[in-house]
Design a protein around this motif. Structure first.
Motif, PDB file in Angstrom:
ATOM      1  N   VAL A 187       0.855  -1.185   0.000  1.00 45.84           N
ATOM      2  CA  VAL A 187       0.000   0.000   0.000  1.00 45.84           C
ATOM      3  C   VAL A 187       0.888   1.231   0.000  1.00 45.84           C
ATOM      4  O   VAL A 187       1.754   1.377   0.877  1.00 45.84           O
ATOM      5  CB  VAL A 187      -0.910   0.029   1.260  1.00 45.84           C
ATOM      6  CG1 VAL A 187      -1.814   1.261   1.226  1.00 45.84           C
ATOM      7  CG2 VAL A 187      -1.745  -1.232   1.354  1.00 45.84           C
ATOM      8  N   ARG A 188       0.720   2.102  -0.981  1.00 49.60           N
ATOM      9  CA  ARG A 188       1.454   3.369  -0.997  1.00 49.60           C
ATOM     10  C   ARG A 188       0.456   4.507  -1.062  1.00 49.60           C
ATOM     11  O   ARG A 188      -0.481   4.488  -1.857  1.00 49.60           O
ATOM     12  CB  ARG A 188       2.412   3.426  -2.196  1.00 49.60           C
ATOM     13  CG  ARG A 188       3.652   2.566  -2.009  1.00 49.60           C
ATOM     14  CD  ARG A 188       4.483   2.483  -3.275  1.00 49.60           C
ATOM     15  NE  ARG A 188       5.142   3.749  -3.627  1.00 49.60           N
ATOM     16  CZ  ARG A 188       6.289   4.158  -3.091  1.00 49.60           C
ATOM     17  NH1 ARG A 188       6.887   3.406  -2.188  1.00 49.60           N
ATOM     18  NH2 ARG A 188       6.822   5.297  -3.442  1.00 49.60           N
ATOM     19  N   LEU A 189       0.662   5.478  -0.181  1.00 45.00           N
ATOM     20  CA  LEU A 189      -0.205   6.659  -0.147  1.00 45.00           C
ATOM     21  C   LEU A 189       0.643   7.874  -0.492  1.00 45.00           C
ATOM     22  O   LEU A 189       1.646   8.132   0.178  1.00 45.00           O
ATOM     23  CB  LEU A 189      -0.792   6.842   1.251  1.00 45.00           C
ATOM     24  CG  LEU A 189      -2.020   6.019   1.606  1.00 45.00           C
ATOM     25  CD1 LEU A 189      -2.315   6.142   3.085  1.00 45.00           C
ATOM     26  CD2 LEU A 189      -3.222   6.457   0.793  1.00 45.00           C
ATOM     27  N   CYS A 190       0.251   8.602  -1.526  1.00 48.12           N
ATOM     28  CA  CYS A 190       0.971   9.806  -1.929  1.00 48.12           C
ATOM     29  C   CYS A 190       2.467   9.534  -2.021  1.00 48.12           C
ATOM     30  O   CYS A 190       3.295  10.341  -1.572  1.00 48.12           O
ATOM     31  CB  CYS A 190       0.705  10.954  -0.956  1.00 48.12           C
ATOM     32  SG  CYS A 190      -1.030  11.354  -0.841  1.00 48.12           S
ATOM     33  N   GLY A 191       2.837   8.380  -2.572  1.00 49.23           N
ATOM     34  CA  GLY A 191       4.238   8.079  -2.800  1.00 49.23           C
ATOM     35  C   GLY A 191       4.979   7.520  -1.606  1.00 49.23           C
ATOM     36  O   GLY A 191       6.167   7.263  -1.682  1.00 49.23           O
ATOM     37  N   LYS A 192       4.302   7.323  -0.479  1.00 52.38           N
ATOM     38  CA  LYS A 192       5.002   6.796   0.701  1.00 52.38           C
ATOM     39  C   LYS A 192       4.458   5.415   1.059  1.00 52.38           C
ATOM     40  O   LYS A 192       3.250   5.185   0.981  1.00 52.38           O
ATOM     41  CB  LYS A 192       4.812   7.734   1.900  1.00 52.38           C
ATOM     42  CG  LYS A 192       5.450   9.090   1.688  1.00 52.38           C
ATOM     43  CD  LYS A 192       5.529   9.845   3.010  1.00 52.38           C
ATOM     44  CE  LYS A 192       6.138  11.222   2.813  1.00 52.38           C
ATOM     45  NZ  LYS A 192       5.261  12.138   2.027  1.00 52.38           N
ATOM     46  N   ASP A 193       5.359   4.511   1.467  1.00 52.73           N
ATOM     47  CA  ASP A 193       4.924   3.183   1.902  1.00 52.73           C
ATOM     48  C   ASP A 193       4.050   3.317   3.134  1.00 52.73           C
ATOM     49  O   ASP A 193       4.413   3.999   4.079  1.00 52.73           O
ATOM     50  CB  ASP A 193       6.144   2.311   2.249  1.00 52.73           C
ATOM     51  CG  ASP A 193       6.886   1.907   0.990  1.00 52.73           C
ATOM     52  OD1 ASP A 193       6.250   1.895  -0.080  1.00 52.73           O
ATOM     53  OD2 ASP A 193       8.088   1.611   1.088  1.00 52.73           O
ATOM     54  N   ALA A 194       2.887   2.654   3.092  1.00 49.30           N
ATOM     55  CA  ALA A 194       1.963   2.813   4.217  1.00 49.30           C
ATOM     56  C   ALA A 194       1.419   1.488   4.712  1.00 49.30           C
ATOM     57  O   ALA A 194       0.598   1.461   5.608  1.00 49.30           O
ATOM     58  CB  ALA A 194       0.812   3.722   3.819  1.00 49.30           C
ATOM     59  N   ALA A 195       1.899   0.372   4.144  1.00 50.46           N
ATOM     60  CA  ALA A 195       1.256  -0.907   4.465  1.00 50.46           C
ATOM     61  C   ALA A 195       1.352  -1.243   5.944  1.00 50.46           C
ATOM     62  O   ALA A 195       0.505  -1.931   6.475  1.00 50.46           O
ATOM     63  CB  ALA A 195       1.859  -2.026   3.631  1.00 50.46           C
ATOM     64  N   SER A 196       2.388  -0.754   6.628  1.00 48.76           N
ATOM     65  CA  SER A 196       2.493  -1.095   8.047  1.00 48.76           C
ATOM     66  C   SER A 196       2.125   0.091   8.941  1.00 48.76           C
ATOM     67  O   SER A 196       2.428   0.096  10.127  1.00 48.76           O
ATOM     68  CB  SER A 196       3.910  -1.589   8.366  1.00 48.76           C
ATOM     69  OG  SER A 196       4.858  -0.709   7.828  1.00 48.76           O
ATOM     70  N   SER A 197       1.460   1.093   8.359  1.00 52.64           N
ATOM     71  CA  SER A 197       1.066   2.254   9.163  1.00 52.64           C
ATOM     72  C   SER A 197      -0.322   2.055   9.747  1.00 52.64           C
ATOM     73  O   SER A 197      -1.175   1.419   9.144  1.00 52.64           O
ATOM     74  CB  SER A 197       1.043   3.517   8.299  1.00 52.64           C
ATOM     75  OG  SER A 197       2.261   3.680   7.625  1.00 52.64           O
ATOM     76  N   SER A 198      -0.528   2.651  10.909  1.00 50.56           N
ATOM     77  CA  SER A 198      -1.839   2.585  11.558  1.00 50.56           C
ATOM     78  C   SER A 198      -2.811   3.510  10.835  1.00 50.56           C
ATOM     79  O   SER A 198      -2.393   4.362  10.052  1.00 50.56           O
ATOM     80  CB  SER A 198      -1.701   3.036  13.010  1.00 50.56           C
ATOM     81  OG  SER A 198      -1.488   4.432  13.035  1.00 50.56           O
ATOM     82  N   PRO A 199      -4.111   3.347  11.094  1.00 49.07           N
ATOM     83  CA  PRO A 199      -5.079   4.265  10.464  1.00 49.07           C
ATOM     84  C   PRO A 199      -4.750   5.729  10.743  1.00 49.07           C
ATOM     85  O   PRO A 199      -4.881   6.579   9.852  1.00 49.07           O
ATOM     86  CB  PRO A 199      -6.409   3.870  11.113  1.00 49.07           C
ATOM     87  CG  PRO A 199      -6.239   2.456  11.499  1.00 49.07           C
ATOM     88  CD  PRO A 199      -4.790   2.315  11.877  1.00 49.07           C
ATOM     89  N   ALA A 200      -4.289   6.016  11.964  1.00 45.22           N
ATOM     90  CA  ALA A 200      -3.985   7.412  12.295  1.00 45.22           C
ATOM     91  C   ALA A 200      -2.804   7.912  11.464  1.00 45.22           C
ATOM     92  O   ALA A 200      -2.819   9.041  10.959  1.00 45.22           O
ATOM     93  CB  ALA A 200      -3.680   7.529  13.786  1.00 45.22           C
ATOM     94  N   ALA A 201      -1.787   7.042  11.274  1.00 39.13           N
ATOM     95  CA  ALA A 201      -0.621   7.448  10.482  1.00 39.13           C
ATOM     96  C   ALA A 201      -1.019   7.654   9.024  1.00 39.13           C
ATOM     97  O   ALA A 201      -0.531   8.567   8.353  1.00 39.13           O
ATOM     98  CB  ALA A 201       0.476   6.390  10.597  1.00 39.13           C
ATOM     99  N   ARG A 202      -1.920   6.800   8.533  1.00 44.29           N
ATOM    100  CA  ARG A 202      -2.359   6.964   7.142  1.00 44.29           C
ATOM    101  C   ARG A 202      -3.160   8.241   6.971  1.00 44.29           C
ATOM    102  O   ARG A 202      -3.105   8.891   5.933  1.00 44.29           O
ATOM    103  CB  ARG A 202      -3.200   5.759   6.711  1.00 44.29           C
ATOM    104  CG  ARG A 202      -2.325   4.523   6.600  1.00 44.29           C
ATOM    105  CD  ARG A 202      -3.090   3.341   6.077  1.00 44.29           C
ATOM    106  NE  ARG A 202      -2.358   2.130   6.428  1.00 44.29           N
ATOM    107  CZ  ARG A 202      -2.526   0.964   5.836  1.00 44.29           C
ATOM    108  NH1 ARG A 202      -3.394   0.834   4.872  1.00 44.29           N
ATOM    109  NH2 ARG A 202      -1.829  -0.079   6.214  1.00 44.29           N
ATOM    110  N   ARG A 203      -3.905   8.591   8.010  1.00 50.09           N
ATOM    111  CA  ARG A 203      -4.653   9.837   7.935  1.00 50.09           C
ATOM    112  C   ARG A 203      -3.686  11.007   7.816  1.00 50.09           C
ATOM    113  O   ARG A 203      -3.935  11.951   7.090  1.00 50.09           O
ATOM    114  CB  ARG A 203      -5.514   9.969   9.198  1.00 50.09           C
ATOM    115  CG  ARG A 203      -6.897  10.463   8.881  1.00 50.09           C
ATOM    116  CD  ARG A 203      -7.821  10.260  10.047  1.00 50.09           C
ATOM    117  NE  ARG A 203      -8.747   9.183   9.740  1.00 50.09           N
ATOM    118  CZ  ARG A 203      -9.081   8.237  10.578  1.00 50.09           C
ATOM    119  NH1 ARG A 203      -8.564   8.213  11.777  1.00 50.09           N
ATOM    120  NH2 ARG A 203      -9.926   7.307  10.213  1.00 50.09           N
TER     121      ARG A 203
END
Lengths: 540, 339
Positions: free
Chosen positions: A340-356
């Motif tokens: 999972v990448r969000l806006c060019g950053k790896d996010a697969a191991s991020s929490s919902p708050a971090a993804r927000r």
């Protein structure tokens, strides 16, 4: 229009088949086992059933086909006595009846096997069945009858086994045996194969055919077109609460059934063409084991969503939608980091708050209990996702700021409520959805993920929500919409993909698609997108 | 109507006391006097009421924070015991040397002791999803046996003629009474400060908000990105720390020595206090006074009416029973089903 549809389709049924359907084994023509005439049921904001006619003959396997929300469940609840129709009448073997409760339905001879089983894990099979029987019976006698029924219909279940040790298929057998013990003359099966392996489906079909041969009528609810064409004598198709047609499934193709189910009266697309920007959300070979035994695991999902486009994911609920939402929102974590990448950053191991914090906003399918805390007022519900937007400072909730935020959301999206201190549970479904969508939009997302945006929402509010999503897209936000409503997806999406059995198709420009193709894809008949393919830019 | 359940339960409990006493052949009016009037007829009696309310209040305030967040710490009694042991360790072995610093250090050690004991169920729940209801409850008995081992063994007073108790605390390790003539001490002030603090924590802070969301709607907490582990740890640290504080306040206050039994079930009674107080700080302050009155009334009934000691336990149980029943009947209605 659908009235015409239904008439033409009825006439397409050959006379021979119809007479067979109206004949019992004895050879004499009798009244149908169950006849519904003009059944209507209205809930606060939607008409769930609108003048539905349905007739099931003795010994007939009758399919009830339709998308989720088409009104199948409401109709079956009416037949089983769980709810009462507003208007319309029912006839049971020629005599008018009113079924006021499930126990009355069982006394008439109607049995129902639910999609999700209601068994007590810590009790044995026999104890579970004894609990559901309306009559009292000694345990030994009951065990004998269970054995007799299971031997007769090829449904092996051991009466003294504990339910928690049973597989899903075995549990379903317990439910079926439970119904058969009451010698039903009409058996309602709600999506019976959604939890079964292909082998178990074969066994189930054998049982159902044997029951039909003995004169038991079966109402078979499903959206799996292949199964219905193989098993069922007649199909009644529902769309938007109405009968959109009747057909002999074996004489139809998947495409023609899908057309009846989905309809082809789609609204004109109101999107102005726009060149999408850079990739904001990327899913690469995302796989996720479902945490729910009834869930669907995701296999190798590939998808890219760019800024300034709306991508839709069609498909019937239960095909991995919940898991996909959790994987993108961060409620379920999946490896590897690049999935999972969000806006060019790896996010697969991020929490919902971090993804927000990376710019993701998310509107879940369940509004009360997930998207909003029912007992909290709207201002407090803004703090749920707005902590990063200044509603929390130095570890303290800023109640003035959150009230102002709630007031602005209520005003901007015309939410009907008594004010920002109204508890979330006091709002109607549509208004709460407007509030939640509005709250997330006002958090200025880079990526907006919306599940079932207008599910159960009235027409006016639906328009507001759809327009809000289109405005977000025009402002350059990447929008991903997961919905069961094809009409809606065709109206607002630049590209469409289909999720079926945990696999995702390629996202194809909506202009190049017709609903029939999507309907066929919804049965799983497509090549899944591969990692490179999904990254191709969307041209319109 | 929802606020009415606690007063209703208290009334029903009073009716039960009345009935029980009548059946036992006591004059109910005279017995009521013994139970609810005589113990509070003097300054000393009021002081005892406040003294016994203090540990109940502190334990219940901590438990309520956790209960609101859906974390069910049942083992406050054990954390109370471990807090008392940890604080006593400082007081017994370093008390004399520490001077005025002894009491603050002992209270801190008490809080940490309670937290450490609560950390076990917290870890088990966060790591292995073990129900904290069972683990915290079972740890109560381990804590009590550990205390028993200490006072029978290594910590026994060598000059105590083999009595299972520690040396008495040095004077600077004892809480002085609030004023002459009562036994209630500074712990009461601390408890009231904690009540205010708990109100502030629950209604103003982001941490309290997150715990409330976790309790009211776990799915919404997951959606908001609130870590369930963080919630479990915080809830158990707060309730464990509070129970530990109550424990050390008790041994450094009215008891003044470590002995095998240091609590008449304060940690368990606090569960009832938390619920009768509707998990709200003000409610808890009031409910702890009621519960304390039950303890005192039970004691005086033992002496003057020759009733068994279990009578106060009976009334505590009746109170919780009626509270649960009142809640049930406020939310649901009985309906006769035709066969």
């Amino acid at each position: 229009m659908s009235q015409e549809h239904s008439r033409t389709n009825v006439e397409r049924i050959p006379k021979t088949v119809r007479s067979r359907a109206n004949t019992v084994r004895g050879g004499t023509v009798t009244a149908p086992r169950l006849a519904l005439r003009g059944i209507s049921k209205r809930y606060a904001s939607v008409i769930a059933n609108d003048a539905i006619d349905l007739s099931v003959a003795a010994g007939e396997i009758h399919a009830l086909l339709g998308e989720n929300g088409a009104g199948k469940s409401t109709l079956m609840k009416i037949v089983y006595g769980v709810t009462q129709p507003d208007t319309g009448s029912m006839e049971w073997e020629g005599a008018p009846v009113a079924i006021r409760s499930p126990s009355e339905a069982r006394r008439l001879g109607i049995g129902m096997v639910f999609q999700h089983f209601a068994l007590f894990e810590s009790l044995t099979v026999a104890q579970n069945i004894a609990l559901a029987l309306d009559e009292r019976m000694p345990t030994l006698e009951l065990a004998e009858r269970i054995n007799a029924v299971s031997a007769r219909y090829g449904l092996p279940v051991a009466p003294d086994r504990l339910v928690h040790g049973l597989s899903v298929g075995e549990r379903q057998r317990v439910e079926i045996v439970r119904c058969l013990l009451q010698s039903p003359r009409l058996l309602i099966m709600d999506e019976p194969t959604s939890v079964l392996t292909p082998q178990a489906v074969r066994v189930l079909f054998g049982t159902l055919r044997r029951l039909a041969e003995e004169g038991v009528s079966i109402l078979y609810i499903s959206h799996k077109l292949d199964e219905i064409r193989e098993l069922c004598d007649v199909a009644t198709v529902l769309r938007n609460g109405r009968v959109s047609g009747t057909a002999i499934p074996s004489a139809e193709s998947n495409a023609s059934l899908a057309r009846l189910m989905v309809g082809n009266d789609l609204k004109e697309c109101t999107l102005r063409p726009r060149e999408p920007g850079s990739l904001r959300l990327e899913l690469t070979d995302l796989s996720l084991e479902s945490a729910d035994p009834f869930g669907t695991s995701l296999e190798q999902i590939n998808l890219g969503v760019r800024g300034g486009e709306i991508v839709g994911i069609a498909g019937v609920s239960g095909n991995g939608q919940r898991e996909l939402l959790a994987a993108i929102s961060g409620e379920a974590l999946c490896a590897p980091r690049a999935a999972v990448r969000l806006c060019g950053k790896d996010a697969a191991s991020s929490s919902p708050a971090a993804r927000r914090r990376l710019g993701l906003c998310f509107v879940p399918e369940e509004r009360l209990g997930r998207g909003a805390v029912p007992a909290m007022h709207l201002a407090d519900n803004c703090v749920l996702t707005g902590a990063g937007a200044g509603l929390v400072r130095r570890g303290l909730v800023r109640s003035g700021a959150s009230r102002a935020f709630a007031r602005a959301t209520i005003a901007q999206f015309a939410v009907k409520c008594s004010g920002e201190l109204a508890p979330a549970e006091s709002l109607s479904g549509g208004n709460l959805q407007k509030f939640i969508v509005g709250r997330e939009i006002r958090l200025a997302p880079q990526v907006m993920l919306v599940a079932q945006p207008t599910w159960g929402v009235d027409v006016g509010a639906s328009l507001v929500i759809r327009q809000a999503l289109i405005d977000l897209r025009d402002a350059g936000v990447a929008v991903l919409v997961i919905s069961e409503e094809l009409d809606e997806l065709f109206a607002i999406c630049d590209r469409l993909a289909v999720l079926a059995r945990g696999r995702l198709s390629a996202a194809v420009p909506t202009a190049q698609l017709i609903p029939e193709t999507v309907g066929i894809w919804m049965t799983g008949a497509f090549e899944p997108a591969v990692a490179a393919g999904s990254a191709a830019p969307a041209g319109r | 109507m929802r606020l009415a359940s606690s007063p209703l339960a208290a009334l029903a409990m009073l009716a039960t006391i009345f009935l029980t006493l009548s059946v036992l052949g006591k004059d109910p009016v005279a017995a009521f006097k013994v139970f609810f009037v005589e113990p509070f007829g003097s300054l000393y009696g009021i002081g005892e009421l406040l003294l016994k309310a203090t540990p109940l209040m502190i334990c219940a305030l901590g438990l309520a924070v956790g209960y609101r967040a859906n974390v069910w710490n049942i083992g406050a009694e054990g954390q109370f015991t471990m807090g008392a042991i940890a604080g006593s360790g400082i007081g017994l072995f370093h008390g004399a040397a520490l001077g005025a610093g002894a009491l603050p250090l002992m209270l801190t050690a008490g809080v940490l002791g309670g937290m450490a004991w609560a950390a076990i169920p917290a870890f088990l729940r966060a790591r292995f999803h073990t129900s904290e209801i069972f683990t915290s409850l079972m740890l109560v008995y381990i804590a009590q046996l550990f205390l028993s081992y200490l006072v029978h063994g290594p910590w026994r007073d060598p000059a105590g003629q083999n009595f299972p108790q520690s040396q008495p605390f040095p004077d600077n390790a004892l809480l002085p009474p609030l004023f002459e003539g009562v036994r209630a001490n500074g712990g009461l002030i601390l408890a009231l400060v904690l009540a205010a603090l708990s109100w502030w924590f629950g209604s103003v802070t982001a941490a309290g908000y997150r715990m409330r969301v976790s309790g009211l709607a776990p799915a919404a907490a997951a959606y908001a990105g609130i870590s369930p582990r963080w919630n479990i740890w915080l809830a158990l640290m707060i309730s464990g720390g509070a129970a530990g504080l109550a424990g050390i306040l008790e041994v450094a206050g009215p008891i003044g020595v470590l002995q095998p039994v240091i609590s008449p079930g304060y940690g368990f009674a606090a569960i009832i206090v938390a619920f009768v107080g509707r998990l709200h700080p003000i409610g808890i302050v009031l409910a702890s006074l009621l519960m304390s009155a039950l303890y005192l009334g039970g004691e005086s009934a033992q002496i003057e009416l020759q009733l068994p000691a279990s009578v106060s336990g009976l009334f505590q149980g009746a109170l919780l029973f009626f509270l649960l029943a009142a809640e049930l009947f406020i939310h649901f209605r009985l309906r006769r089903l035709r066969a």
